[in-house]
Design an enzyme around this catalytic site. Sequence first.
Site, PDB file in Angstrom:
ATOM      1  CB  CYS A  83      -7.194 -36.128 -11.292  1.00  0.00           C
ATOM      2  SG  CYS A  83      -7.426 -35.974 -13.066  1.00  0.00           S
ATOM      3  CB  CYS A  94      -1.098 -33.053 -11.446  1.00  0.00           C
ATOM      4  SG  CYS A  94      -2.426 -31.865 -11.702  1.00  0.00           S
ATOM      5  CD  GLN A 262       1.211 -15.575 -12.380  1.00  0.00           C
ATOM      6  OE1 GLN A 262       0.956 -16.762 -12.150  1.00  0.00           O
ATOM      7  NE2 GLN A 262       2.445 -15.122 -12.461  1.00  0.00           N
ATOM      8  CE1 TYR A 293      13.306 -10.752 -18.933  1.00  0.00           C
ATOM      9  CE2 TYR A 293      13.571  -9.536 -16.876  1.00  0.00           C
ATOM     10  CZ  TYR A 293      14.125 -10.209 -17.938  1.00  0.00           C
ATOM     11  OH  TYR A 293      15.498 -10.351 -18.021  1.00  0.00           O
ATOM     12  CB  CYS A 387       7.448 -18.863 -12.537  1.00  0.00           C
ATOM     13  SG  CYS A 387       8.402 -18.667 -14.039  1.00  0.00           S
TER      14      CYS A 387
END
Length: 433
Positions: A83, A94, A262, A293, A387
Amino acid sequence: MSGAAAPAADELAPGVEVEVTIGPVAHGGHCVARYDGRVIFVRLAVPGERAIVRITQAKAGSFCRGEVIQVLQADPARIPAPCSHYGPGGCGGCDFQHVQPDRQRELKAEVVAEQLQRLAGIERTVVVEPLPGGDVGWRSRVRWALDAQGRVGPRATRSHRVVPINALRPCLIADPAITAATDTLDVPPGVHPAPPTGPRRRRRDSGRPPRRTPVALPEVVLAQAADGAVTATWPGRPGAAPIVTEHAAGRDFAVAADGFWQPHHAAADVLAAAVAAALAGVELAGRTGWDLYGGVGLFAQVLAEAIGPEGTVIGVESDERAADLAVANLADHPGFTGRCGEVEAVLPTLDPAVAAIVLDPPRSGAGPRVCASLAGLGPDVIVYVACDPAALARDTAALAAGGYGLDSLRAFDTFPQTHHVECVARFVPAAAD
Ligand SMILES: C[S@@+](CC[C@H](N)C(=O)[O-])C[C@H]1O[C@@H](n2cnc3c(N)ncnc32)[C@H](O)[C@@H]1O
């Protein structure tokens, strides 16, 4: 670096360049290097490399942050970042584009294993599994900032500067339809933040300029639904965000365009299958399961399948709109009840006879009190979707204190090119562990 003498550790300050050997990867995607006894968290590095690092942040008497600006001895897994926005001072979205994707997953696995070892005292070899669809173009949802010039994109690393995304310079991890949507985005000018005005005044006492208060930039959410269409929402947009349809676990889910789903095209499906596998082996037919959750009911659907029409599934979710949508999404499961509220407040009001608990808390984790309460109820199985590996490790320790052992752990590369990783952990009573 010039031929000048190497700086001492206490001279490290933003802009100073030092040569270091890169150590192990740490939680957050930076690698740890030591310079004259001082810890530097280094971005854009690979463990084992020798590199010149430019300091970007230095706290007196504490650690520093820095970025690799020149590699002297490269690791074989280093690749040119695909990128154009990636690099020193560049996009902060990123963390690992300079690393070959299989090695990215190994680095994430090392972080999960290290967090479990350090925070929960558990030694475990972790494998991070790739998701279908490749390592670019996977992202179907982004929350990007909007600046005074109308540019939209992620923020630059540790900064409020917007990295403008457009067709000429796309975001490589976003689905191309998301980048295309930035070119036609029609955000009313009133939503744009005011540009900074006036010269910076000097502080009368110190002679230093005052710290500029960071401008809180409005955020635009671009969400791509299952049919490929992209919906944009922003603060002040009239009415509630539109409802979009997502697809996972063999069915459609209604989701608010600015609500939680997601972001990876394949993640909801993969995680639902992993939760189903973690519940397998426990006889759940006709019993009770909780989806804590729960968002719009993705894992409630998995629980409902395992429990069947005679059983009960309770979903708990604090966001009112998501809680309502979960009820609508699970309408064909007569045993589903949605409860809107914080898990901490709703838990004491629930019938404690529960056979299976699925929890998918935000990044901060469920916390020791919730974990102690859940373990105290004595379910057959607790499935924790996480996560954040540090939160998972802390909560693993709390569940262990309550008598629940980590029985199995899977990790998934739901966020390729970034340091993020999703885990599905199965806990059972320690005697059955
Ligand atoms: C990581 S998302 C998971 C959603 C859902 N399981 C899914 O996979 O689509 C976490 C959800 O927890 C909700 N949440 C955050 N804090 C909460 C709390 N204290 N009690 C209940 N829900 C909470 C958020 O609104 C969000 O929908």
